[in-house]
Design an enzyme around this catalytic site. Structure first.
Site, mmCIF file in Angstrom:
data_model
loop_
_atom_site.group_PDB
_atom_site.id
_atom_site.type_symbol
_atom_site.label_atom_id
_atom_site.label_comp_id
_atom_site.label_asym_id
_atom_site.label_seq_id
_atom_site.Cartn_x
_atom_site.Cartn_y
_atom_site.Cartn_z
ATOM 1 N N TYR A 1 -2.552 6.000 12.329
ATOM 2 C CA TYR A 1 -2.782 5.952 11.193
ATOM 3 C C TYR A 1 -3.516 4.823 10.120
ATOM 4 C CZ TYR A 1 0.199 10.065 12.326
ATOM 5 O OH TYR A 1 0.523 11.290 12.728
ATOM 6 N N CYS A 2 -2.571 3.837 9.984
ATOM 7 C CA CYS A 2 -2.837 2.672 9.245
ATOM 8 C C CYS A 2 -3.648 1.589 9.682
ATOM 9 C CB CYS A 2 -1.409 2.203 8.463
ATOM 10 S SG CYS A 2 -0.349 3.297 7.457
ATOM 11 N N VAL A 3 -3.357 1.419 11.241
ATOM 12 C CA VAL A 3 -4.440 0.426 11.719
ATOM 13 C C VAL A 3 -5.655 0.982 11.840
ATOM 14 C CG1 VAL A 3 -4.623 -0.549 13.957
ATOM 15 C CG2 VAL A 3 -2.363 -0.722 12.916
ATOM 16 N N LYS B 1 0.776 -1.237 -0.068
ATOM 17 C CA LYS B 1 -0.065 0.233 0.041
ATOM 18 C C LYS B 1 0.699 1.190 -0.124
ATOM 19 C CE LYS B 1 -0.829 0.463 4.983
ATOM 20 N NZ LYS B 1 0.087 1.647 5.021
ATOM 21 N N THR C 1 -7.316 1.334 8.189
ATOM 22 C CA THR C 1 -7.547 -0.038 7.678
ATOM 23 C C THR C 1 -8.732 -0.690 8.477
ATOM 24 O OG1 THR C 1 -5.354 -0.240 6.470
ATOM 25 C CG2 THR C 1 -6.689 -2.370 6.954
#
Length: 172
Positions: free
Chosen positions: A113-115, A80, A118
């Site tokens: 952020y990403c956790v 990603k 998602t």
């Protein structure tokens, strides 16, 4: 209800020197425990790998970009270039549903952020999302990392994510 373990950005740049997240040793152990139990139970593992830009610690091909846990042949590995793994991989939700996955156990980096992105996208795509508490982390910013991760966990719970201590997550 079939489950998949989603390891978000469990990459060397965040879990190993020179710049690991605070508590990296404990987080790595929690991630390893989840991964071991998932593989023992025959659960699908999705490893998400962030592609940083030139000069970033997770620039593709750099040592920091490498995944900490070697993928097995059964794992799905997706890359990603934005916080939401589903946005970077438009066919991911469809692939998981094709495999009858309805529950996602989320863990990894970075909590805020990403956790978080998602996890929210997992909910938006119709999955039950379980956040493995103690198996996600971030860096200190305007507050200590532990407080940031805790506040993100609380916000995600309010949005419909379940949080379960990583050590008690079951896949069966």
């Amino acid at each position: 209800m079939a489950t998949a373990l989603v390891l978000v950005d469990a990459q060397r740049n965040m879990l190993e020197p020179p710049m690991p997240v605070p508590g990296a040793g404990d987080v790595r152990a929690a991630l390893q425990g989840l991964l071991d139990r998932a593989r023992h139970d025959g659960v699908l593992v999705v490893q998400v790998q962030n592609d940083g830009t030139a000069g970033d610690p997770d620039e593709p091909g750099s040592p920091g970009w490498e995944l900490v846990f070697a993928p097995s042949p059964q794992d799905i590995v997706v890359r990603k270039d934005q916080p939401d793994a589903f946005a970077s991989n438009p066919s991911l939700a469809e692939e998981l549903k094709r495999r009858d996955i309805s529950r996602l156990v989320m863990a990894g980096m970075q909590s805020n952020y990403c956790v978080a992105a998602t996890s929210r996208a997992g909910l938006a795509n119709g999955f039950e999302v379980v956040l493995a508490s103690g198996a996600h982390a971030t860096y200190d910013e305007d507050q200590p990392a532990a407080i940031i991760s805790s506040e993100i966990e609380k916000a995600l719970i309010e949005e419909g994510v379940m949080a379960v201590p990583a050590a008690t997550v079951t896949f069966g």
